[in-house]
Scaffold this motif. Structure first.
Motif, PDB file in Angstrom:
ATOM      1  N   ASP A  12      13.866  34.276   8.423  1.00 17.27           N
ATOM      2  CA  ASP A  12      15.098  34.336   7.654  1.00 17.27           C
ATOM      3  C   ASP A  12      16.265  34.246   8.645  1.00 17.27           C
ATOM      4  OD1 ASP A  12      17.437  36.128   6.575  1.00 17.27           O
ATOM      5  OD2 ASP A  12      16.311  35.440   4.819  1.00 17.27           O
ATOM      6  N   VAL A  13      17.133  33.291   8.467  1.00 20.11           N
ATOM      7  CA  VAL A  13      18.246  33.068   9.388  1.00 20.11           C
ATOM      8  C   VAL A  13      19.164  34.280   9.443  1.00 20.11           C
ATOM      9  CG1 VAL A  13      20.272  31.625   9.886  1.00 20.11           C
ATOM     10  CG2 VAL A  13      18.139  30.557   9.128  1.00 20.11           C
ATOM     11  N   ASP A  14      19.416  34.914   8.297  1.00 17.63           N
ATOM     12  CA  ASP A  14      20.268  36.113   8.287  1.00 17.63           C
ATOM     13  C   ASP A  14      19.668  37.227   9.132  1.00 17.63           C
ATOM     14  OD1 ASP A  14      22.259  35.000   6.708  1.00 17.63           O
ATOM     15  OD2 ASP A  14      21.319  35.666   4.835  1.00 17.63           O
ATOM     16  N   GLU A  15      18.355  37.395   9.054  1.00 16.09           N
ATOM     17  CA  GLU A  15      17.691  38.425   9.859  1.00 16.09           C
ATOM     18  C   GLU A  15      17.752  38.083  11.342  1.00 16.09           C
ATOM     19  OE1 GLU A  15      13.747  39.102   8.348  1.00 16.09           O
ATOM     20  OE2 GLU A  15      14.494  39.792   6.411  1.00 16.09           O
ATOM     21  N   GLU A  18      21.227  38.886  12.527  1.00 12.52           N
ATOM     22  CA  GLU A  18      21.391  40.337  12.660  1.00 12.52           C
ATOM     23  C   GLU A  18      20.682  40.875  13.897  1.00 12.52           C
ATOM     24  OE1 GLU A  18      20.172  42.139   8.981  1.00 12.52           O
ATOM     25  OE2 GLU A  18      21.675  41.010   7.834  1.00 12.52           O
ATOM     26  N   ALA A  19      19.502  40.358  14.204  1.00 13.93           N
ATOM     27  CA  ALA A  19      18.754  40.808  15.384  1.00 13.93           C
ATOM     28  C   ALA A  19      19.511  40.485  16.668  1.00 13.93           C
ATOM     29  CB  ALA A  19      17.371  40.161  15.413  1.00 13.93           C
ATOM     30  N   VAL A  20      20.062  39.277  16.737  1.00 15.57           N
ATOM     31  CA  VAL A  20      20.823  38.877  17.924  1.00 15.57           C
ATOM     32  C   VAL A  20      22.096  39.702  18.024  1.00 15.57           C
ATOM     33  CG1 VAL A  20      22.132  36.972  18.969  1.00 15.57           C
ATOM     34  CG2 VAL A  20      19.842  36.566  18.057  1.00 15.57           C
ATOM     35  N   GLY A  26      27.229  41.689  19.410  1.00 11.14           N
ATOM     36  CA  GLY A  26      28.193  40.677  18.999  1.00 11.14           C
ATOM     37  C   GLY A  26      28.724  39.803  20.124  1.00 11.14           C
ATOM     38  N   ASP A  27      28.245  40.004  21.368  1.00 13.93           N
ATOM     39  CA  ASP A  27      28.732  39.209  22.498  1.00 13.93           C
ATOM     40  C   ASP A  27      28.222  37.770  22.477  1.00 13.93           C
ATOM     41  OD1 ASP A  27      30.196  41.325  23.515  1.00 13.93           O
ATOM     42  OD2 ASP A  27      28.591  41.978  24.873  1.00 13.93           O
ATOM     43  N   ILE A  28      27.117  37.547  21.799  1.00 10.49           N
ATOM     44  CA  ILE A  28      26.543  36.205  21.685  1.00 10.49           C
ATOM     45  C   ILE A  28      26.532  35.835  20.213  1.00 10.49           C
ATOM     46  CG2 ILE A  28      24.492  34.794  22.005  1.00 10.49           C
ATOM     47  CD1 ILE A  28      23.806  36.518  24.433  1.00 10.49           C
ATOM     48  N   ASP A  29      27.010  34.647  19.896  1.00 15.58           N
ATOM     49  CA  ASP A  29      27.066  34.178  18.517  1.00 15.58           C
ATOM     50  C   ASP A  29      25.825  33.336  18.216  1.00 15.58           C
ATOM     51  OD1 ASP A  29      27.556  32.842  16.097  1.00 15.58           O
ATOM     52  OD2 ASP A  29      29.715  32.831  16.445  1.00 15.58           O
ATOM     53  N   TYR A  30      24.932  33.897  17.431  1.00 17.42           N
ATOM     54  CA  TYR A  30      23.690  33.205  17.065  1.00 17.42           C
ATOM     55  C   TYR A  30      23.974  31.836  16.469  1.00 17.42           C
ATOM     56  CZ  TYR A  30      19.489  32.000  14.471  1.00 17.42           C
ATOM     57  OH  TYR A  30      18.403  31.324  13.971  1.00 17.42           O
ATOM     58  N   ASP A  31      24.945  31.747  15.570  1.00 17.21           N
ATOM     59  CA  ASP A  31      25.215  30.488  14.877  1.00 17.21           C
ATOM     60  C   ASP A  31      25.683  29.394  15.830  1.00 17.21           C
ATOM     61  OD1 ASP A  31      24.557  31.341  12.229  1.00 17.21           O
ATOM     62  OD2 ASP A  31      26.403  32.508  12.234  1.00 17.21           O
TER      63      ASP A  31
END
Length: 75
Positions: A12-15, A18-20, A26-31
């Motif tokens: 799940d992309v949302d999960e 959230e894990a990252v 929040g220092d790294i933006d998964y998207d």
């Protein structure tokens, strides 16, 4: 559900996002970095590897205290 490009599991992309976020506060933006193509576990593994490589390069350049074991392991 998306399929991870690295381990081929469905996730799940949302999960993953959230894990990252939880791992790096929040220092790294998964998207921006993964674009929904890599699961949370593989993303964190890749980010950790990249961070350790960067630190090893900084040590070699004298920008960070030198740790021979770290440099040998990650460079």
């Amino acid at each position: 559900m998306a399929t991870c490009n690295e381990c081929k599991t469905e996730f799940d992309v949302d999960e993953a996002r959230e894990a990252v976020n939880a791992e790096y506060a929040g220092d790294i933006d998964y998207d921006e970095e993964m674009e929904g193509e890599v699961c949370g576990d593989c993303s964190i593994s890749r980010f950790d590897s990249d961070i350790n490589l960067g630190r090893a390069i900084q040590m070699m350049n004298g920008d960070e205290d030198y740790d021979e074991d770290h440099v040998e392991k990650y460079l």
